[in-house]
Design a protein around this motif. Structure first.
Motif, PDB file in Angstrom:
ATOM      1  N   ILE A  20      16.327  -9.551 -14.650  1.00  0.00           N
ATOM      2  CA  ILE A  20      16.004  -9.251 -13.257  1.00  0.00           C
ATOM      3  C   ILE A  20      15.986  -7.728 -13.086  1.00  0.00           C
ATOM      4  N   GLN A  21      14.848  -7.211 -12.671  1.00  0.00           N
ATOM      5  CA  GLN A  21      14.706  -5.771 -12.562  1.00  0.00           C
ATOM      6  C   GLN A  21      15.293  -5.257 -11.243  1.00  0.00           C
ATOM      7  N   PRO A  22      16.054  -4.154 -11.293  1.00  0.00           N
ATOM      8  CA  PRO A  22      16.606  -3.568 -10.063  1.00  0.00           C
ATOM      9  C   PRO A  22      15.494  -3.028  -9.178  1.00  0.00           C
ATOM     10  N   SER A  23      15.808  -2.815  -7.931  1.00  0.00           N
ATOM     11  CA  SER A  23      14.805  -2.374  -6.961  1.00  0.00           C
ATOM     12  C   SER A  23      14.537  -0.875  -7.024  1.00  0.00           C
ATOM     13  N   GLY A  24      15.431  -0.132  -7.633  1.00  0.00           N
ATOM     14  CA  GLY A  24      15.240   1.313  -7.719  1.00  0.00           C
ATOM     15  C   GLY A  24      16.377   1.969  -8.457  1.00  0.00           C
ATOM     16  N   PRO A  25      16.218   3.246  -8.801  1.00  0.00           N
ATOM     17  CA  PRO A  25      17.295   3.957  -9.494  1.00  0.00           C
ATOM     18  C   PRO A  25      18.514   4.115  -8.596  1.00  0.00           C
ATOM     19  N   THR A  26      19.641   4.340  -9.201  1.00  0.00           N
ATOM     20  CA  THR A  26      20.890   4.527  -8.452  1.00  0.00           C
ATOM     21  C   THR A  26      21.458   5.907  -8.741  1.00  0.00           C
ATOM     22  N   LEU A  27      22.480   6.255  -7.996  1.00  0.00           N
ATOM     23  CA  LEU A  27      23.135   7.540  -8.218  1.00  0.00           C
ATOM     24  C   LEU A  27      23.669   7.625  -9.640  1.00  0.00           C
ATOM     25  N   ALA A  28      24.173   6.503 -10.153  1.00  0.00           N
ATOM     26  CA  ALA A  28      24.710   6.493 -11.512  1.00  0.00           C
ATOM     27  C   ALA A  28      23.630   6.800 -12.536  1.00  0.00           C
ATOM     28  N   SER A  29      22.385   6.375 -12.267  1.00  0.00           N
ATOM     29  CA  SER A  29      21.295   6.619 -13.226  1.00  0.00           C
ATOM     30  C   SER A  29      20.853   8.070 -13.227  1.00  0.00           C
ATOM     31  N   LEU A  30      21.241   8.829 -12.204  1.00  0.00           N
ATOM     32  CA  LEU A  30      20.890  10.251 -12.158  1.00  0.00           C
ATOM     33  C   LEU A  30      21.900  11.120 -12.901  1.00  0.00           C
ATOM     34  N   ILE A  31      23.017  10.526 -13.297  1.00  0.00           N
ATOM     35  CA  ILE A  31      24.052  11.281 -13.999  1.00  0.00           C
ATOM     36  C   ILE A  31      23.764  11.239 -15.503  1.00  0.00           C
ATOM     37  N   PRO A  32      23.525  12.386 -16.123  1.00  0.00           N
ATOM     38  CA  PRO A  32      23.196  12.399 -17.556  1.00  0.00           C
ATOM     39  C   PRO A  32      24.401  12.052 -18.419  1.00  0.00           C
ATOM     40  N   PRO A  33      24.175  11.564 -19.633  1.00  0.00           N
ATOM     41  CA  PRO A  33      25.274  11.290 -20.558  1.00  0.00           C
ATOM     42  C   PRO A  33      26.022  12.581 -20.884  1.00  0.00           C
ATOM     43  N   PRO A  34      27.260  12.476 -21.310  1.00  0.00           N
ATOM     44  CA  PRO A  34      28.029  13.682 -21.680  1.00  0.00           C
ATOM     45  C   PRO A  34      27.294  14.497 -22.744  1.00  0.00           C
ATOM     46  N   SER A  35      27.352  15.793 -22.601  1.00  0.00           N
ATOM     47  CA  SER A  35      26.678  16.676 -23.545  1.00  0.00           C
ATOM     48  C   SER A  35      27.695  17.542 -24.279  1.00  0.00           C
TER      49      SER A  35
ATOM     50  N   GLY B 177       0.792  -1.229   0.000  1.00  0.00           N
ATOM     51  CA  GLY B 177       0.000   0.000   0.000  1.00  0.00           C
ATOM     52  C   GLY B 177       0.811   1.258   0.000  1.00  0.00           C
ATOM     53  N   ASN B 178       2.138   1.142   0.056  1.00  0.00           N
ATOM     54  CA  ASN B 178       3.003   2.322   0.013  1.00  0.00           C
ATOM     55  C   ASN B 178       3.584   2.478  -1.389  1.00  0.00           C
ATOM     56  N   ARG B 179       4.128   3.648  -1.660  1.00  0.00           N
ATOM     57  CA  ARG B 179       4.694   3.902  -2.984  1.00  0.00           C
ATOM     58  C   ARG B 179       6.110   3.354  -3.075  1.00  0.00           C
ATOM     59  N   VAL B 180       6.364   2.646  -4.175  1.00  0.00           N
ATOM     60  CA  VAL B 180       7.681   2.048  -4.400  1.00  0.00           C
ATOM     61  C   VAL B 180       8.116   2.351  -5.824  1.00  0.00           C
ATOM     62  N   TRP B 181       9.418   2.210  -6.052  1.00  0.00           N
ATOM     63  CA  TRP B 181       9.945   2.421  -7.396  1.00  0.00           C
ATOM     64  C   TRP B 181       9.540   1.262  -8.298  1.00  0.00           C
ATOM     65  N   PHE B 182       9.218   1.615  -9.551  1.00  0.00           N
ATOM     66  CA  PHE B 182       8.872   0.605 -10.540  1.00  0.00           C
ATOM     67  C   PHE B 182       9.583   0.943 -11.844  1.00  0.00           C
ATOM     68  N   LYS B 183      10.240  -0.040 -12.420  1.00  0.00           N
ATOM     69  CA  LYS B 183      10.974   0.152 -13.674  1.00  0.00           C
ATOM     70  C   LYS B 183      10.025  -0.157 -14.841  1.00  0.00           C
ATOM     71  N   GLU B 184       9.423   0.903 -15.416  1.00  0.00           N
ATOM     72  CA  GLU B 184       8.446   0.673 -16.466  1.00  0.00           C
ATOM     73  C   GLU B 184       9.086   0.492 -17.838  1.00  0.00           C
ATOM     74  N   ALA B 185      10.330   0.904 -17.992  1.00  0.00           N
ATOM     75  CA  ALA B 185      11.034   0.761 -19.267  1.00  0.00           C
ATOM     76  C   ALA B 185      12.532   0.790 -19.025  1.00  0.00           C
ATOM     77  N   THR B 186      13.263   0.357 -20.035  1.00  0.00           N
ATOM     78  CA  THR B 186      14.719   0.307 -19.940  1.00  0.00           C
ATOM     79  C   THR B 186      15.333   1.405 -20.792  1.00  0.00           C
ATOM     80  N   GLU B 187      16.321   2.096 -20.238  1.00  0.00           N
ATOM     81  CA  GLU B 187      16.981   3.161 -20.991  1.00  0.00           C
ATOM     82  C   GLU B 187      17.982   2.577 -21.975  1.00  0.00           C
ATOM     83  N   ALA B 188      18.138   3.282 -23.075  1.00  0.00           N
ATOM     84  CA  ALA B 188      19.115   2.865 -24.087  1.00  0.00           C
ATOM     85  C   ALA B 188      19.643   4.116 -24.755  1.00  0.00           C
ATOM     86  N   LEU B 189      20.956   4.244 -24.799  1.00  0.00           N
ATOM     87  CA  LEU B 189      21.544   5.366 -25.524  1.00  0.00           C
ATOM     88  C   LEU B 189      21.230   5.229 -26.997  1.00  0.00           C
TER      89      LEU B 189
END
Length: 552
Positions: free
Chosen positions: A137-152, A102-114
């Motif tokens: 196997i889906q991870p349990s939540g985002p990580t610090l690495a996933s918050l870092i954007p690709p080089p621009s 009944g609580n809110r949890v992270w859900f991986k609805e799609a996979t990122e791809a460069l």
């Protein structure tokens, strides 16, 4: 006031908080407001961990901006006065949902791809979303690495200068009185035009000139929707309640479309313009694909589904440039589908999320009213054949509106340059004007000036031409491109874009066919070789393609 470090902010985002930066303040958006936000929750989720100052200023009234500081929980640590953005979780496929407990949890609805498209239209730094692999196997939540954007390739300081210059331009536009609605000189002539078209449709219907009546009804809808657009942006009375009521009368009662759906759809389009995974205005699989990226069966974060590149899509998209105008003639029917799907889904939302319930109820009443009067019109045609003709003609007449809107985006870049890109840079990179003589501007409703509209969404469209002069000066000063072309050239550009993707599909088909033929040849040759050796009928050797050939 408490100062927040990047590490601390990242930790809170990973814990599920909706944090947005606004003029150095850290805004914490509560779940209740996230659900009730009039512009939809996606408009907020796309800016988690980012500086949304310009986007907030461009899309909100002054009295709303005055309320924003109450969501501030402190200041953020800046580098040279600039916030270095994170990549929002939704950009990598992460959303929050109600879990089993009944609580809110992270859900991986799609996979990122460069992106594998290193081009002007889709740079390799673009983060696209594809469906999850059901075997992974889906991870349990985002990580610090996933918050870092690709080089621009963009300079954060340069983008900050663009945004500051836009803010100064915004002040000039406001000081020039361009946010003031021209009720008499702007909407006065339009009201006369609306009334005339409606009366002509009624007159010819009474004379049993049903097709002529249908044409004028279509023209009436075509012109009326421009005002619904202004109202959806709070650009008429500048009062959310008043504008929403008038917009509902126009869109729902008279046009049979949901203004609530349009507002949420359109807001997302304005914020993530031309992004293949996030902008619903370019997500038209299986009928249109304006970039080869769609051929990878991308995930839509707006529609919450896979835009499958299946057998039907392959056939339809291979001739999309030939079917463009035919499909656009029926575009209004797609608006019905989107409208009613949206309202059905909203029926399960909280009352507050539906605008205190009254806005949703008013839309439902409006749609019932529309199908009552329009159904009576069709019934009065005398035969099902004539009723069908009336239906199709009245809807097809509105197609130039849909064509006009896609001209401003379909031929423009679809790549994402990352969260570093400033608001003005993105809008001018992905949007173009349709050049039009002032004497026939009413045909386009003034919305052919899409560049200026995207920079100042709430600006009354009758003032867009005056504002566009200032925008062109701004573009020249900042070294930005102000794109524009004529209506005919615009159509040609769109058709070329569609044809280029269609050609890609044909090449893919030819390569797949050749590969399949080669694989079959090898298989048959291997089988013949095996049978030949077994029967003592001679020896075999491979040719240059690796296929076994019998020695004679």
């Amino acid at each position: 006031m408490d100062e927040w470090s990047r590490e601390r902010i990242a930790a809170r985002i990973l814990a599920g908080d909706t944090l947005i930066i606004y003029h150095g303040h850290l805004l914490s958006i509560p779940q209740k407001w996230l659900e009730a936000h009039p512009g939809g929750e996606l408009a907020l989720l796309h800016f988690v961990g980012r500086d949304a100052s310009a986007e907030i200023e461009a899309n909100h009234l002054d009295h709303t901006l005055n309320l924003i500081p109450k969501y501030s929980i402190g200041r953020v640590q800046l580098t040279d006065g600039i916030w270095e953005p994170f990549l929002p979780p939704i950009a990598t496929g992460w959303v929050r949902r109600i879990g089993p407990a009944g609580n809110r949890v992270w859900f991986k609805e799609a996979t990122e791809a460069l992106s594998n498209q290193d081009s002007h239209f889709c740079p390799s730094s673009s983060v696209l979303l594809v469906p999850n692999d059901p075997r992974a196997i889906q991870p349990s939540g985002p990580t610090l690495a996933s918050l870092i954007p690709p080089p621009s390739t963009l300079s954060l300081k340069q983008q900050a200068r663009h945004e500051q210059a836009w803010r100064e331009l915004h002040k000039r536009v406001t000081a020039a009185g361009l946010y003031n609605t021209r009720y008499i000189t702007g909407y006065g002539p339009e009201l006369v035009r609306y009334t005339l078209l409606a009366l002509l449709s009624i007159y010819f219907y009474s004379r049993s000139w049903f097709i002529t009546s249908a044409v004028f009804l279509g023209l009436f809808w075509h012109q009326l929707v421009f005002s619904a657009h202004d109202l959806g942006h709070m650009g008429v009375t500048h009062n959310w309640t008043a504008d929403r009521i008038i917009a509902t009368i126009i869109a729902d009662f008279i046009g049979g479309l949901s203004i609530g759906w349009w507002v949420q759809n359109h807001n997302v389009h304005h914020l993530v313009t031309n992004h293949p995974s996030h902008d619903p205005d370019i997500e038209h699989i299986p009928f249109f694909a304006i970039t080869p990226a769609f051929l990878d069966s991308l995930w839509s974060s707006y529609y919450k589904r896979t835009m499958a590149f299946d057998w039907f899509s392959r056939i339809a998209l291979s001739v999309q440039h030939k079917l463009f105008y035919i499909i656009m003639a029926f575009a209004r029917f797609n608006l019905y589908v989107n409208s009613y799907t949206f309202l059905y889904q909203k029926s399960f939302d909280t009352k507050r999320a539906r605008g205190g319930n009254w806005a949703w109820r008013l839309e439902i009443i409006g749609l019932l009213f529309f199908w009552t009067w329009f159904g009576r019109v069709l019934y009065g045609c005398g035969s099902w054949q004539m009723a069908l003709a009336y239906l199709l003609v009245s809807h097809a007449v509105t197609s130039p509106l849909h064509i006009q809107i896609v001209l401003s985006h379909y031929s423009m870049p679809t790549g994402d340059l990352g969260p570093v890109e400033s608001f003005p840079h993105r809008q001018m990179r992905t949007t173009t004007d349709v050049i039009c003589d002032p004497s026939i501007e009413f045909i386009h409703g003034g919305l052919h000036l899409q560049v200026t509209h995207h920079l100042f969404p709430r600006l009354p469209r009758h003032n867009l031409r005056r504002a566009s002069v200032l925008v062109k000066e701004f573009a020249e000063e900042q070294g930005l491109t102000y794109a524009e072309f004529g209506f005919v050239d615009g159509n040609r550009e769109v058709l070329n874009t569609l044809k280029n993707v269609a050609d890609q599909i044909k090449i893919m088909g030819k390569v797949a066919k050749d590969e399949a033929k080669e694989a079959l040849d090898k298989k048959m040759a291997a089988k013949d070789a095996k049978n030949g050796f077994a029967n003592g009928n001679g020896a075999y050797h491979p040719n240059s393609n690796g296929v076994l050939k019998k020695l004679t």
